[in-house]
Structure formats: C-alpha cells, structure tokens
Design an enzyme around this catalytic site. Structure first.
Site, short mmCIF file in Angstrom:
data_model
loop_
_atom_site.label_atom_id
_atom_site.label_comp_id
_atom_site.label_asym_id
_atom_site.label_seq_id
_atom_site.Cartn_x
_atom_site.Cartn_y
_atom_site.Cartn_z
N GLU A 192 -32.91 3.39 5.07
CA GLU A 192 -34.11 2.58 4.93
C GLU A 192 -34.18 1.59 6.10
OE1 GLU A 192 -34.56 0.10 1.44
OE2 GLU A 192 -36.73 0.20 1.60
N GLY A 328 -27.31 -6.14 2.20
CA GLY A 328 -26.43 -6.53 1.10
C GLY A 328 -26.07 -5.30 0.30
N ALA A 329 -27.09 -4.46 0.07
CA ALA A 329 -26.90 -3.23 -0.70
C ALA A 329 -28.11 -2.32 -0.48
CB ALA A 329 -26.78 -3.57 -2.19
N MET A 330 -27.93 -1.05 -0.79
CA MET A 330 -29.01 -0.08 -0.58
C MET A 330 -29.04 0.92 -1.72
SD MET A 330 -31.47 1.05 1.23
CE MET A 330 -32.41 2.45 0.64
N ASN A 332 -29.86 4.00 -2.38
CA ASN A 332 -29.89 5.47 -2.27
C ASN A 332 -29.75 6.10 -3.66
OD1 ASN A 332 -29.44 5.03 0.64
ND2 ASN A 332 -27.42 4.42 -0.09
N HIS A 364 -30.20 -5.18 -9.39
CA HIS A 364 -31.30 -4.98 -8.43
C HIS A 364 -31.36 -3.52 -7.98
CE1 HIS A 364 -33.82 -6.42 -4.91
NE2 HIS A 364 -33.41 -5.23 -4.47
N GLU A 365 -30.23 -3.00 -7.52
CA GLU A 365 -30.24 -1.65 -6.94
C GLU A 365 -30.46 -0.59 -8.02
OE1 GLU A 365 -30.66 -1.75 -3.94
OE2 GLU A 365 -29.81 -3.70 -3.43
N GLU A 387 -39.44 -4.57 -3.56
CA GLU A 387 -38.36 -5.56 -3.50
C GLU A 387 -38.62 -6.75 -4.42
OE1 GLU A 387 -35.69 -4.75 -2.52
OE2 GLU A 387 -36.12 -3.07 -1.20
#
Ligand code: BES
Ligand code: ZN
Length: 682
Positions: A192, A328-330, A332, A364-365, A387
């Site tokens: 991303e 911070g994080a993704m 996928n 969140h993820e 987001e």
C-alpha cells in the site's frame, strides 16, 4: 499539510497517538511527509490548475488511470527470492479478459525487468510480445504484440526479475541478527498504496480486483507466508536446498493487499471462537512476546464477526512482526504485518500503555479485514474513510474486549483533542481531498485524516445510534463485498438504515476544513430552559473573518445535572443559529452540551452557564470525558479571551476545579509551561 522544520521533531510528533504513548509508531505518511519536506527544500514549483507551468519544473503529464480494455481475473504468481544476492525471479501467468480487440496491454510495473512476455488466447496460439515500452515516470509498461488480441479470455505470461530493495516498499529485504550474532535477511512486502508493481507487473489500482494463486520458492529452512493457507510444499527440482510452497487461491482482492514473507520466525497459535486459525509470528526465541497480541486477535475477530454480521472469509489470519517496517502496521488480507513495537509485548517488562497500543493496532488492522479488504475504496480519494473508520472502530473493539482500559478517555485525550488542535490552524485541509496520482495519497495522509476522520465517524455513530449504524454497515458490507465502494455509498446505506440526512451532514465535515465553535446562552422560563445556540468557525489564529462564512450540520446533544450520563435532547443544528426549549428543567439544574465529548466542535458557554457547571465539576458528577472536553475547550478559549479579564478569571476558576489524573496533569503542566500566565492554575 503541516510541516515542521526539524524532521526529527516532525517524526516524533507524528505518531498516531502522539506523545502520550512511548512507542514512536509513525503514520505511514510521516515518512512520505519527510519526503515532502525534502521536496519543499529542493524547491518544487507546481503546475497550476490551468496546466501552465508556473515556475522552473518541467510540466508533469496529467495522471491517467489504466485502460480497461484488458483486465485480470486471476494472477498465477511464482516468486523466487534470493536472500543472499537480494534479487528475485518471477513468473506471472495471469488469466485476463480482453474486452476490446487490441495489440497492446498496459499495466503497472516499476523497478522490474521483463525478460519475456506472451499472450495465449483461449484455445489459440501463443503470441510473443515484441516490445516492452516502460513509462518509468508513470510506473507503467506497454506490452506490444505483433497481432491483435481478440475479445475474450486468454493467459498473459511474463517472466521478470527484480531487486529485493532496501527501501521498505514493494518486495524488500529486512535485516535481523540471529542469537549467534549473524546478520541475516528476510524478504517481505509492503504494497500500500502503489508498490505491488515493484514486485510483479500488475493492474495496481484498488478497483481492479482479481484472485491470486501464489507460489514461493524459498530455502527449505525458512518460513514462507502469504495471504492464504499453504496447500502444497514440495522439494524444488533444480535445487535440493529449496522448496516450493503453494498457497490456496485468495478471494477477489486488490493488489495493495497482497503480501508474502520469507524469513525465520517462531509463532504462537490459537483458534478464535469462530474457528479461524490465528497465529502471531515473532522473531526467533521471542514467541512468548506474541501471546498478548494472540489474545487480542482471538477476542477481536469474533467481535467484528458479530458487529458486522459478516464472517471473516479466510481460513486463517497471521500477524507478523517485521524488523524493518516503514508504517506502524499493514492490513494485508490474512497476513497482517507490524513493526515490532506494535505487536510484541514482553510479559515481564512491558507497561500498560504498550498493551493498550498493541490492542489498538491489532483492532485497527483486523477491522480493515472487512472495512477495506472485503469492501475496498474505489479510489484513493476514499482512503480517509478507510483509515478514519478503522481508527474509530479500533477503540470500540478494544473497549469491548478490554473494558478495564477505559479506552475512550484515551481517544478523547489523544485523537480527538489532537484533531481539534490541528484542524483549527489555517494550514489544515479537508479530510476528503481529490486524489489524482496515487503519490498524492501520501501527501494528505496525516493526523487530520486519521484523527479527525475517526472523530467525525464517532460523532456520526452517536448521531445515528448503534443499532441503525450497524444495520447500515451490514447492508454496506453485504452490498459491496468483494467489490469497491465510495464514501457516498456508505452514506447511502447509513441514510437508508436511519432515515437521517447522513450525506448532507457528513459532507459538511469532510469536504471543508475546520470545525465550528458552538456559542450557547440560556434563559429560564418557568419549568423550561431556553437555549440560544449559534455556530461560527473556530480558528486558532483569532476570529474567522473571511467573507465566506462556513457552516456545518452539527449534531448536538444535551444533558442536565438530573442525569449527567444520559442525553436529554438531540438536535441537528443545520443553520447559523437556533433556539431550543428543554422542558422540565428546574432553575437549579445545570445544562451541558456535548455529553461524552462526541461532537467535533468546541463550546463557548455564556458566563452564567459556565459558572453553573462548577458544582458538576467539583462533585465529579460530570463524567471524566466531559471534564476533559470542557477543560480542553476552556484552554483553547483562554488565550482568545486574553483581553477580557473577568471572563478569563471565570474560565480559570472552572479549569482550576477540574482535577486531572496524573497523566493529564503532566500534559497540562507541559502545555501550561507554554502559557506562563496560567501556570499558577495548576
Ligand atoms: N493501511 C494503513 C497503513 C498505510 C496507509 C500504508 C497508507 C500505506 C499508505 C494501516 O492500516 C494503518 O493505518 N497503520 C497505522 C497504524 C494504525 C494503528 C493507525 C500506521 O502505520 O501508522
Ligand atoms: Zn489503517
């Protein structure tokens, strides 16, 4: 955008939860902002809307999306990374649909060398491509064929090579040190917003969804992970040190959510109550540190299953800590990547704010697995919603799974007040900004998008009420699952579910920057309390005196001292001013606007109303988030009232009565050190 002169200060101040949390986790945009900063110092001169070059830079071609005459249905993708030479070989066999006869195919491609390409029409002869024309600036390649590709299905075959880069984007290398002190590398992905094209030639736009069959050829002693579960693992015929790992076919998905990781990891595993296998992958020897995130994830999945009334569609989810990670994080799909501080908890040494942070990031993820992955924004213009929504629901989720954290108070003291502070500056921007070239995504990605985005969704949720909000969400997810949607599509579904004018209300918050200050005065008439309410733009730099007077559709709720936790009346302020009658309010009762501090606005009470709130502040019947909101509003008003001594004294009296927990007290002390006349208050 907000620029800070010193990049180090900028990075430090741009973590999602600000200075209250110890981990310097950055919004992904921080890095880009840093790039933007560099760009500014290198004197970029922009091209005007009319297309005229206003300065010294050569004119940029306008951005155009990929043509739609050929689109992918399935990507068969095999990658063979070399963890010593930092290169990879790739083979793509994509099932595509030609919708209009053509002799060329345009796709995204960056930093990749194509070796051969051919097209095999269904039931026809293979046609070798005769030219690969790279448009480097546009990150595209045009494959030319000597004969026409007719309408219908076919297979596009491409062999290519690329570099396992050290830029933390695309397919890159991440360095770690073994317990024996040896430096080694893992191969990981971060796609991303637009970096899948650095790992394989593809149609790298969120609305061009396809299924993926991924295979990885890796050293046999390494862990190989991708979005889906492993369906086959066999020795690689050409090299006995390698194995070929095949993964199950993914659902239809966007390229930016594809992921793979090859490295050395330990893991802890559990099943969520709804039968999903959850694993947390940690550096070797640190499996213990994955246990907390595992607990969070196994609690979180059923929460979202239930909240959205749509089951998680994959058989597994892996959460993995990556040593070198830009964001911070993704999220996928099925393989969520984290920087180590956002996933690992040392049971002996980690403090509770670290646990809260990990819980929020995981929340969140995992929310994105539905909101973003199952239903994906049509274009990057809608990324703020993706987001903003996840940044709101992560709190709802953590509040449900860990009520003892009292996490909404953190939201108000971190995201909400931060968004108000930033959005009061003339340098702010609307949360919803039209994005053309995907590189512009990075420029608008800041705390306004995340924290104001989350705050206005929280206000919306409160305005609609949880029941109708869930109804609308469920309709939205069912209607658009495995497809794409726009912000308006969500507003439509919420409007249908609630019967309220959601699009009009939300448009006023997302399309214009800033927020209002609500000015309130009251009068007692018998048993009725008459409130006069008006709105004007709140500006940190002094009263707004532009000609255009912006106004908002403001959901306003009101409570009284009779029941400070309960909203007595809700109204929608859809004009500059209005009068409201509260019946059955005796003269000795106080009236408070915005209980729960959910509305994204500041309040300026008349002197008498402010004074009347003092008992509620002193006896603590005003809830902590209400005291926090009141305190924050008063601070922001205080320096605007500098010339009105009497009013200033009144504000100071109320402020002085608000007892703040330790952490807030520290923050206040710090804030007050910048406003020396107020120091005596605390
Ligand atoms: N999808 C984002 C990460 C992202 C956004 C990468 C835009 C590239 C472009 C992810 O869901 C996210 O928001 N991560 C946050 C942490 C989160 C807990 C707020 C981050 O990386 O800071
Ligand atoms: Zn996110």
């Amino acid at each position: 955008c907000l620029y800070v002169a010193d990049p180090a200060t900028f990075l430090a101040s741009n973590s999602v939860l600000g200075p209250y949390f110890p981990q310097p986790v950055l919004l992904s945009s921080a890095l880009i902002k840093l790039r933007a900063l560099t760009r500014v110092t290198h004197r970029t001169v922009f091209v005007s809307a009319a297309g005229q070059n206003t300065g010294t830079m050569p004119e940029r071609r306008p951005f155009v999306r990929l043509p739609t005459d050929v689109y992918p249905v399935n990507y068969g993708l095999c990658l063979k990374p070399d963890l010593i030479d930092f290169t990879f070989e790739g083979k793509l066999e994509a099932l595509v649909e030609v919708t209009q006869a053509t002799n060329q195919i345009v796709m995204n491609c960056a930093d990749i060398d194509i070796i051969t390409a051919s097209f095999v029409p269904q039931g026809g002869e293979e046609i070798n491509a005769t030219g690969f024309n790279y448009q480097n600036e546009d990150e595209k390649v045009t494959l030319s064929f000597p004969s026409t590709l007719q309408k219908g299905s076919g297979a596009l075959k491409i062999d290519f090579v690329g570099e396992l880069n050290d830029k933390m984007k695309g397919f890159y290398r991440s360095k770690y040190t073994t317990s024996g002190g040896e430096v080694r590398y893992a191969a990981v992905t971060q796609f991303e917003a637009t970096d899948a094209r650095r790992a394989f030639p593809c149609w790298d736009e969120p609305a061009i969804k396809a299924t993926f069959d991924i295979a990885l050829i890796v050293p046999k002693d390494r862990v190989a992970l991708s979005n889906m579960n492993v369906i086959d693992r066999k020795p690689y015929p050409d090299d006995e040190n390698l194995v070929e790992v095949k993964f199950a076919t993914t659902p239809t998905m966007s390229t930016y959510l594809v992921a793979f990781v090859i490295g050395e990891y330990d893991y802890v595993e559990s099943q969520s109550s709804d039968g999903i296998t959850v694993r947390v992958y940690t550096p070797v020897g640190k499996a213990e540190q994955g246990k907390f995130a595992l607990e969070v994830a196994t609690k979180t999945l059923p929460f979202y299953n239930d909240y959205f009334s749509v089951p998680y569609p994959l058989p597994k989810i892996d959460l993995i800590a990556i040593a070198d990670f830009a964001a911070g994080a993704m999220e996928n799909w099925g393989l969520v990547t984290y920087r180590e501080t956002a996933l690992l908890i040392d049971p002996k040494n980690s403090c509770s704010s670290s646990r809260q942070w990990v819980a929020l990031v995981v929340g969140h993820e995992l929310a994105h697995q539905w909101f973003g992955n199952l239903v994906t924004m049509e274009w990057w213009t809608h990324l703020w919603l993706n987001e903003g929504f996840a940044s709101w629901i992560e709190y709802l989720c953590v509040d449900h799974c860990f009520p003892e954290y009292d996490i909404w108070t953190q939201f108000v003291s971190a995201d909400y007040t931060r968004a108000l502070d930033l959005d009061a500056l003339d340098s702010s921007h609307p949360i919803e900004v039209n994005v053309g070239h995907p590189s512009e995504v990075d420029e608008i990605f800041d705390a306004i998008s995340y924290s104001k985005g989350a705050s206005v969704i929280r206000m919306l949720h409160n305005y609609i009420g949880d029941e109708d909000f869930r109804k609308g969400m469920n309709a939205y997810l069912l209607k658009f699952q495995h497809k794409n949607a726009s912000t308006e599509d969500l507003w439509d579904c919420l409007e249908q579910a609630s019967g309220l004018p959601i699009a009009a209300v939300m448009g006023s918050w997302t399309k214009q920057m800033g927020f209002p200050i609500i000015v309130v005065d009251q009068e007692q008439q018998g048993d009725d309390r008459i409130l006069k309410i008006s709105q004007k733009k709140f500006c940190a730099s002094g009263p707004h005196n532009g000609e255009d007077c912006p106004s908002w559709m403001v959901p306003i709720s009101i409570c009284t001292s009779e029941d400070p936790k309960c909203t007595k009346l809700k109204v929608l302020l859809d004009r500059p001013e209005t009068t409201i009658t509260l019946s059955g309010v005796s003269p000795d009762q106080w009236v408070k606007i915005n209980p729960g501090t959910v509305g994204f606005y500041r309040i300026q009470y008349s002197s008498a109303m402010l004074e009347s709130l003092l008992p509620g502040v002193r006896d603590l019947s005003l809830q902590p988030v209400d005291r926090l909101g009141l305190q924050n509003d008063l601070f922001s008003l205080l320096h605007k009232q500098a010339d009105m001594q009497e009013e200033k004294n009144r504000i100071e009296r109320v402020l002085g009565a608000i007892s703040a927990p330790d952490l807030i007290q520290k923050v206040l002390n710090f804030a007050l050190s910048n406003f020396s006349p107020l120091c005596s208050l605390i």
